[in-house]
Write an enzyme that holds these catalytic residues in place. Structure first.
Site, PDB file in Angstrom:
ATOM      1  N   TRP A 160      19.233 -93.540  15.153  1.00 32.60           N
ATOM      2  CA  TRP A 160      18.026 -94.005  14.489  1.00 32.60           C
ATOM      3  C   TRP A 160      18.370 -94.610  13.135  1.00 32.60           C
ATOM      4  O   TRP A 160      18.402 -93.909  12.133  1.00 32.60           O
ATOM      5  CB  TRP A 160      17.041 -92.846  14.325  1.00 32.60           C
ATOM      6  CG  TRP A 160      16.529 -92.327  15.628  1.00 32.60           C
ATOM      7  CD1 TRP A 160      15.513 -92.855  16.354  1.00 32.60           C
ATOM      8  CD2 TRP A 160      16.981 -91.186  16.363  1.00 32.60           C
ATOM      9  NE1 TRP A 160      15.309 -92.112  17.502  1.00 32.60           N
ATOM     10  CE2 TRP A 160      16.192 -91.090  17.532  1.00 32.60           C
ATOM     11  CE3 TRP A 160      17.993 -90.232  16.161  1.00 32.60           C
ATOM     12  CZ2 TRP A 160      16.378 -90.081  18.479  1.00 32.60           C
ATOM     13  CZ3 TRP A 160      18.170 -89.231  17.101  1.00 32.60           C
ATOM     14  CH2 TRP A 160      17.370 -89.175  18.254  1.00 32.60           C
ATOM     15  N   HIS A 180      10.803 -92.458  15.010  1.00 35.73           N
ATOM     16  CA  HIS A 180      10.250 -92.118  16.328  1.00 35.73           C
ATOM     17  C   HIS A 180       8.999 -91.268  16.122  1.00 35.73           C
ATOM     18  O   HIS A 180       8.701 -90.866  14.992  1.00 35.73           O
ATOM     19  CB  HIS A 180      11.287 -91.397  17.205  1.00 35.73           C
ATOM     20  CG  HIS A 180      11.929 -90.194  16.567  1.00 35.73           C
ATOM     21  ND1 HIS A 180      12.818 -89.380  17.212  1.00 35.73           N
ATOM     22  CD2 HIS A 180      11.806 -89.648  15.327  1.00 35.73           C
ATOM     23  CE1 HIS A 180      13.210 -88.398  16.411  1.00 35.73           C
ATOM     24  NE2 HIS A 180      12.617 -88.540  15.265  1.00 35.73           N
ATOM     25  N   ARG A 206      12.712 -99.160  12.698  1.00 38.83           N
ATOM     26  CA  ARG A 206      14.161 -98.954  12.662  1.00 38.83           C
ATOM     27  C   ARG A 206      14.832-100.142  12.027  1.00 38.83           C
ATOM     28  O   ARG A 206      14.387-101.281  12.195  1.00 38.83           O
ATOM     29  CB  ARG A 206      14.710 -98.766  14.084  1.00 38.83           C
ATOM     30  CG  ARG A 206      14.186 -97.497  14.700  1.00 38.83           C
ATOM     31  CD  ARG A 206      14.662 -97.302  16.104  1.00 38.83           C
ATOM     32  NE  ARG A 206      13.923 -96.189  16.687  1.00 38.83           N
ATOM     33  CZ  ARG A 206      14.096 -95.707  17.903  1.00 38.83           C
ATOM     34  NH1 ARG A 206      15.021 -96.244  18.671  1.00 38.83           N
ATOM     35  NH2 ARG A 206      13.385 -94.698  18.335  1.00 38.83           N
ATOM     36  N   GLN A 220       5.538 -96.166  20.220  1.00 38.38           N
ATOM     37  CA  GLN A 220       5.896 -95.093  21.149  1.00 38.38           C
ATOM     38  C   GLN A 220       4.685 -94.227  21.456  1.00 38.38           C
ATOM     39  O   GLN A 220       3.711 -94.215  20.710  1.00 38.38           O
ATOM     40  CB  GLN A 220       6.961 -94.170  20.518  1.00 38.38           C
ATOM     41  CG  GLN A 220       8.315 -94.804  20.341  1.00 38.38           C
ATOM     42  CD  GLN A 220       9.370 -93.774  19.929  1.00 38.38           C
ATOM     43  OE1 GLN A 220       9.052 -92.744  19.331  1.00 38.38           O
ATOM     44  NE2 GLN A 220      10.623 -94.066  20.238  1.00 38.38           N
ATOM     45  N   VAL A 263      15.559 -81.439  22.645  1.00 38.07           N
ATOM     46  CA  VAL A 263      15.257 -80.905  23.978  1.00 38.07           C
ATOM     47  C   VAL A 263      16.523 -80.364  24.649  1.00 38.07           C
ATOM     48  O   VAL A 263      17.635 -80.796  24.355  1.00 38.07           O
ATOM     49  CB  VAL A 263      14.619 -81.983  24.899  1.00 38.07           C
ATOM     50  CG1 VAL A 263      13.155 -82.173  24.553  1.00 38.07           C
ATOM     51  CG2 VAL A 263      15.378 -83.294  24.815  1.00 38.07           C
ATOM     52  N   ALA A 319       8.658 -82.153  26.451  1.00 43.08           N
ATOM     53  CA  ALA A 319       8.311 -83.258  25.550  1.00 43.08           C
ATOM     54  C   ALA A 319       8.841 -84.545  26.166  1.00 43.08           C
ATOM     55  O   ALA A 319       9.779 -84.520  26.965  1.00 43.08           O
ATOM     56  CB  ALA A 319       8.934 -83.044  24.174  1.00 43.08           C
TER      57      ALA A 319
HETATM   58  N1  DAH Z   1      12.377 -89.693  20.095  1.00 48.91           N
HETATM   59  C1  DAH Z   1      13.225 -90.317  21.088  1.00 48.91           C
HETATM   60  C2  DAH Z   1      13.600 -91.720  20.646  1.00 48.91           C
HETATM   61  O1  DAH Z   1      12.941 -92.274  19.849  1.00 48.91           O
HETATM   62  C3  DAH Z   1      12.551 -90.357  22.417  1.00 48.91           C
HETATM   63  C4  DAH Z   1      12.409 -88.995  23.043  1.00 48.91           C
HETATM   64  C5  DAH Z   1      13.394 -88.517  23.866  1.00 48.91           C
HETATM   65  C6  DAH Z   1      11.299 -88.234  22.776  1.00 48.91           C
HETATM   66  C7  DAH Z   1      13.287 -87.263  24.437  1.00 48.91           C
HETATM   67  C8  DAH Z   1      11.164 -86.964  23.355  1.00 48.91           C
HETATM   68  C9  DAH Z   1      12.183 -86.496  24.196  1.00 48.91           C
HETATM   69  O2  DAH Z   1      10.110 -86.173  23.143  1.00 48.91           O
HETATM   70  O3  DAH Z   1      12.045 -85.252  24.768  1.00 48.91           O
HETATM   71  O4  DAH Z   1      14.555 -92.255  21.102  1.00 48.91           O
END
Ligand code: DAH
Length: 351
Positions: A160, A180, A206, A220, A263, A319
């Site tokens: 990120w 994110h 980003r 998102q 996660v 999630a």
């Molecule tokens: N936050 C991640 C991104 O921006 C995307 C993401 C991946 C969100 C896995 C989630 C997850 O909640 O479980 O690349």
């Protein structure tokens, strides 16, 4: 200055004659100032002078002067009105302006393709019982990173590239544009008790060198479900229903193992390529693999559940994070993400 009744008559004659000669709005305005002007209009001065008239004439004279005032005002208004009517008649008589032509239609706007896709995604999850929550786009780095298990020195921060706000707090940068929507997992859990079932739509930022699949601003939807007995199969079922709803009832999905710090296990979900149907050709959308990655997901890390003050031996959760531009690109076969934000109507009008 006091006035007699005979003078009122001659004043009327003089004023009306002058008005008849006043040609054009500028002259009418000059006439108005001359006779009715608030400070030193000729009639105004007479009215003001009433107090010097002999007491026995004052009432009758006042009445006449006021009548004269009303007459002059309404004559002026009539002259103005008829001048306006003449002007309009002249305009429509003039060939240059055909007032019988139909008006120009207003062009109607429409929702941006990303907004349309966002709305469809929200609807799909809302039907499954997720409620919508929103969080700030300007975020603390502690929510954006630390709270979702991405500490300062963690190599995953490189995933990120961050746009920071240039303000130092205790000598450090602590505020950023969220990279994110995942920090809202924490914000939601801080504010509620289980069971939790929310989606969080929103813009993220980003520091990217932009190309066909990367923009510095993206949209998102974060999803979070926490309750007793939430399992990986619930995650699969939810995302399967979502994929079929957006990309067609006959869609297949596949999960690949992946890594996201918040996660465990983490997965990436792909859908079967609805363009080439996995015929192994050089399909540009799936690169011949037959599968298209559409989102990241996983089971919420127990540490995050604990940090939220929930008992992780009792509560589990899943999630996910979906990139809306990516979904929109797949839906409509859009080959370059940069089209979305260049405000080119030739592009936008197609959706
Ligand atoms: N936050 C991640 C991104 O921006 C995307 C993401 C991946 C969100 C896995 C989630 C997850 O909640 O479980 O690349």
């Amino acid at each position: 200055m006091s006035t007699t009744e005979a003078e009122v008559d001659s004043l009327r004659a003089e004023a009306l004659e002058a008005l008849a000669r006043a040609d054009g709005e500028a002259e009418r305005e000059a006439w108005r100032a001359d006779w009715l002007g608030r400070k030193d209009g000729r009639l105004t001065l007479r009215l003001r002078g009433l107090k010097d008239a002999p007491a026995e004439q004052r009432a009758a004279l006042g009445k006449s002067l006021n009548q004269l005032k009303t007459t002059l005002e309404s004559e002026l208004e009539e002259r103005r009105e008829s001048a306006r009517a003449d002007a309009l008649a002249a305009l429509s008589a003039d060939d240059a302006l055909d007032v019988s032509l139909p008006g120009r239609p207003q062009s109607l706007g429409r929702l941006h393709p990303v907004t349309q896709t966002m709305n469809d995604c929200i609807e799909a999850f809302a039907e499954m019982g997720f409620r919508v929550f929103e969080g700030p786009e300007v975020e603390w780095s502690r929510y954006n990173f630390d709270a979702v298990r991405i500490p300062d020195d963690h190599p995953a921060r490189d995933m990120w590239d961050t746009i920071w706000i240039d303000t130092l707090i205790e000598g450090e940068r602590q505020i950023l544009l969220r990279t994110h929507t995942s920090p809202n997992q924490i914000r939601v859990m801080e504010q509620s008790e289980p069971p939790v079932r929310v989606i969080v739509p929103g813009k993220c930022y980003r520091q990217e060198a932009t190309d066909a699949t990367h923009e510095w601003m993206l949209t998102q939807i974060e999803g979070l479900a926490v309750d007793e007995g939430v399992r990986m199969s619930d995650l699969k079922g939810t995302l399967y229903a979502f994929a079929r709803r957006l990309f067609g009832e006959d869609r297949q999905i596949i999960f690949h193992h992946s890594y996201f710090p918040f996660v465990e296990p983490g997965v990436e979900m792909a859908i079967d390529c609805f363009l080439c149907r996995a015929d192994g050709s050089d399909c540009r959308t799936c690169h011949g693999t037959g599968w298209i990655e559409i989102l990241g997901a996983g089971m919420v890390h127990p540490e995050i559940i604990e940090n939220a003050g929930y008992d992780s031996s009792k509560y589990t959760g899943f999630a996910f994070g979906v990139g809306i531009e990516r979904v929109a690109m797949l839906r409509w076969g859009i080959e370059d993400i940069r089209h979305f934000y260049q405000n080119d109507l030739r592009f936008l009008r197609q959706f």
